[in-house]
Design a protein around this motif. Structure first.
Motif, short mmCIF file in Angstrom:
data_model
loop_
_atom_site.label_atom_id
_atom_site.label_comp_id
_atom_site.label_asym_id
_atom_site.label_seq_id
_atom_site.Cartn_x
_atom_site.Cartn_y
_atom_site.Cartn_z
N ARG A 87 21.63 47.73 46.21
CA ARG A 87 23.21 48.02 46.50
C ARG A 87 23.90 46.73 46.16
O ARG A 87 23.61 45.57 46.66
CB ARG A 87 22.97 48.34 48.14
CG ARG A 87 24.50 48.66 48.34
CD ARG A 87 24.55 48.95 50.14
NE ARG A 87 25.83 49.52 50.40
CZ ARG A 87 26.35 49.05 51.58
NH1 ARG A 87 25.67 48.73 52.64
NH2 ARG A 87 27.63 49.62 52.04
N LEU A 88 25.12 47.18 45.78
CA LEU A 88 26.29 46.09 45.07
C LEU A 88 27.31 46.88 45.79
O LEU A 88 27.70 48.01 45.51
CB LEU A 88 26.19 46.08 43.77
CG LEU A 88 27.49 45.09 43.50
CD1 LEU A 88 27.08 43.56 43.79
CD2 LEU A 88 27.31 44.99 41.74
N THR A 89 28.26 46.20 46.59
CA THR A 89 29.42 46.61 46.97
C THR A 89 30.63 45.56 46.08
O THR A 89 30.40 44.48 46.50
CB THR A 89 29.72 46.44 48.60
OG1 THR A 89 29.55 45.06 48.98
CG2 THR A 89 28.76 47.47 48.99
N THR A 90 31.62 46.13 45.73
CA THR A 90 32.60 45.40 45.10
C THR A 90 34.05 45.67 45.73
O THR A 90 35.15 45.13 45.10
CB THR A 90 32.69 45.85 43.66
OG1 THR A 90 33.00 47.04 43.51
CG2 THR A 90 31.33 45.60 43.11
N ALA A 91 34.16 46.31 46.74
CA ALA A 91 35.63 46.57 47.47
C ALA A 91 35.39 46.43 49.08
O ALA A 91 34.44 47.26 49.56
CB ALA A 91 36.19 47.83 47.02
N GLY A 92 36.14 45.62 49.39
CA GLY A 92 36.25 45.64 50.99
C GLY A 92 35.23 44.65 51.39
O GLY A 92 35.50 43.88 52.21
N ILE A 93 33.98 44.77 50.99
CA ILE A 93 32.84 43.90 51.19
C ILE A 93 32.32 43.27 49.67
O ILE A 93 32.00 44.31 49.05
CB ILE A 93 31.86 44.23 52.14
CG1 ILE A 93 31.00 45.68 52.02
CG2 ILE A 93 32.46 44.44 53.50
CD1 ILE A 93 29.96 46.00 52.62
N ASP A 94 32.01 42.25 49.67
CA ASP A 94 31.21 41.54 48.42
C ASP A 94 30.10 41.02 48.75
O ASP A 94 29.75 39.89 48.82
CB ASP A 94 32.04 40.45 48.04
CG ASP A 94 33.68 40.75 47.78
OD1 ASP A 94 33.66 41.87 47.22
OD2 ASP A 94 34.69 39.96 47.90
N VAL A 95 29.03 42.14 48.40
CA VAL A 95 27.59 41.83 48.99
C VAL A 95 26.83 42.63 48.01
O VAL A 95 26.93 43.57 47.27
CB VAL A 95 27.20 42.12 50.41
CG1 VAL A 95 28.02 41.52 51.36
CG2 VAL A 95 27.02 43.69 50.56
N LEU A 96 25.62 41.91 47.51
CA LEU A 96 24.42 42.32 47.08
C LEU A 96 23.21 42.32 48.09
O LEU A 96 23.01 41.41 48.77
CB LEU A 96 23.73 41.47 45.88
CG LEU A 96 22.57 41.73 45.13
CD1 LEU A 96 22.88 43.17 44.26
CD2 LEU A 96 22.08 40.88 44.31
N GLN A 97 22.75 43.89 48.51
CA GLN A 97 21.82 44.06 49.36
C GLN A 97 20.26 44.12 48.54
O GLN A 97 20.21 45.03 47.75
CB GLN A 97 22.13 45.41 50.03
CG GLN A 97 21.16 45.52 51.28
CD GLN A 97 22.03 46.62 52.15
OE1 GLN A 97 23.25 46.80 52.31
NE2 GLN A 97 21.08 47.06 53.02
N CYS A 98 19.39 43.34 49.37
CA CYS A 98 18.12 43.34 48.70
C CYS A 98 17.02 43.56 49.94
O CYS A 98 17.48 43.78 51.14
CB CYS A 98 17.91 42.11 48.18
SG CYS A 98 18.80 41.47 46.74
N GLY A 99 15.85 43.73 49.72
CA GLY A 99 15.16 43.88 50.90
C GLY A 99 14.23 45.01 51.21
O GLY A 99 13.38 45.07 52.07
N ASP A 100 14.50 46.14 50.40
CA ASP A 100 13.89 47.36 50.65
C ASP A 100 13.05 47.69 49.56
O ASP A 100 13.44 48.13 48.42
CB ASP A 100 15.21 48.45 50.85
CG ASP A 100 14.51 49.69 51.06
OD1 ASP A 100 13.47 50.09 51.16
OD2 ASP A 100 15.36 50.66 50.84
#
Length: 194
Positions: free
Chosen positions: A78-91
């Motif tokens: 998961r990558l978010t580019t608006a409101g929050i700026d995170v790359l999600q990993c670990g699943d």
């Protein structure tokens, strides 16, 4: 100082969705100190300091999973580019709902009134509510995560490779939205804490 994106060179992503099964939660404690985490990806290495003093349960569990190669050859889903700026990993399942089969309590939550609770470089646990931490975590790549509530355990700080995350974010989300799989597939080849 801000780190500008780099020209990103990635090897072919080899990560695959998989179900690793249920693991038994570790009980052995780590020394209450800082450790170094190295995330080797197909796009380069991300180095971080992880804080077993302020987030001992989280670091113990992530280190246990890393030792058991839980994160190896998995996708950051998961990558978010608006409101929050995170790359999600670990699943390992890459579905956003996978985990190790155990949960644990929140710790080292940010100050609720802070303007930017999760500055660029922060590593924090993703969860589905209080006390639901498992294996999923997010890497904050920019200072735009003002919309995140103070509900996520902070357990590390990126010291190298933030420019890689910014370059991945610059490529965007599949389908052109602001939240979903990153266009540039990123595989965690290995994650180790020492």
């Amino acid at each position: 100082a801000a780190t500008s994106p780099i020209a990103l060179t990635c090897a072919l992503s080899t990560g695959v969705a998989k179900n690793p099964g249920v693991l038994t939660q570790p009980t052995k404690s780590l020394l209450a100190k800082s450790y170094t985490m190295r995330i080797v990806t197909n796009c380069g290495n991300i180095i971080a300091i992880v804080d077993a003093k302020n987030a001992p349960i989280t670091v113990r569990n992530i280190a246990f999973l890393a030792t058991n190669k839980y994160f190896d050859n998995t996708l950051c889903h998961r990558l978010t580019t608006a409101g929050i700026d995170v790359l999600q990993c670990g699943d390992p399942t890459a579905s956003g709902s996978g985990g190790p089969g155990f949960n644990y309590a929140d710790e080292n939550l940010p100050v609720k009134k802070a303007k930017n609770r999760y500055p660029a470089g922060t590593i924090a646990m993703a969860n589905a509510g209080p006390g639901t931490n498992g294996s999923q975590f997010f890497l904050v790549y920019d200072n735009g995560s003002f919309d995140l509530p103070a509900n996520y355990t902070i357990w590390g700080r990126i010291t190298g490779g933030l420019n890689i995350l910014k370059a991945i974010a610059a490529k965007g989300v599949v389908g052109g939205g602001a939240d979903g799989a990153p266009v540039q597939a990123i595989t965690i080849l290995s994650l180790r804490i020492r």
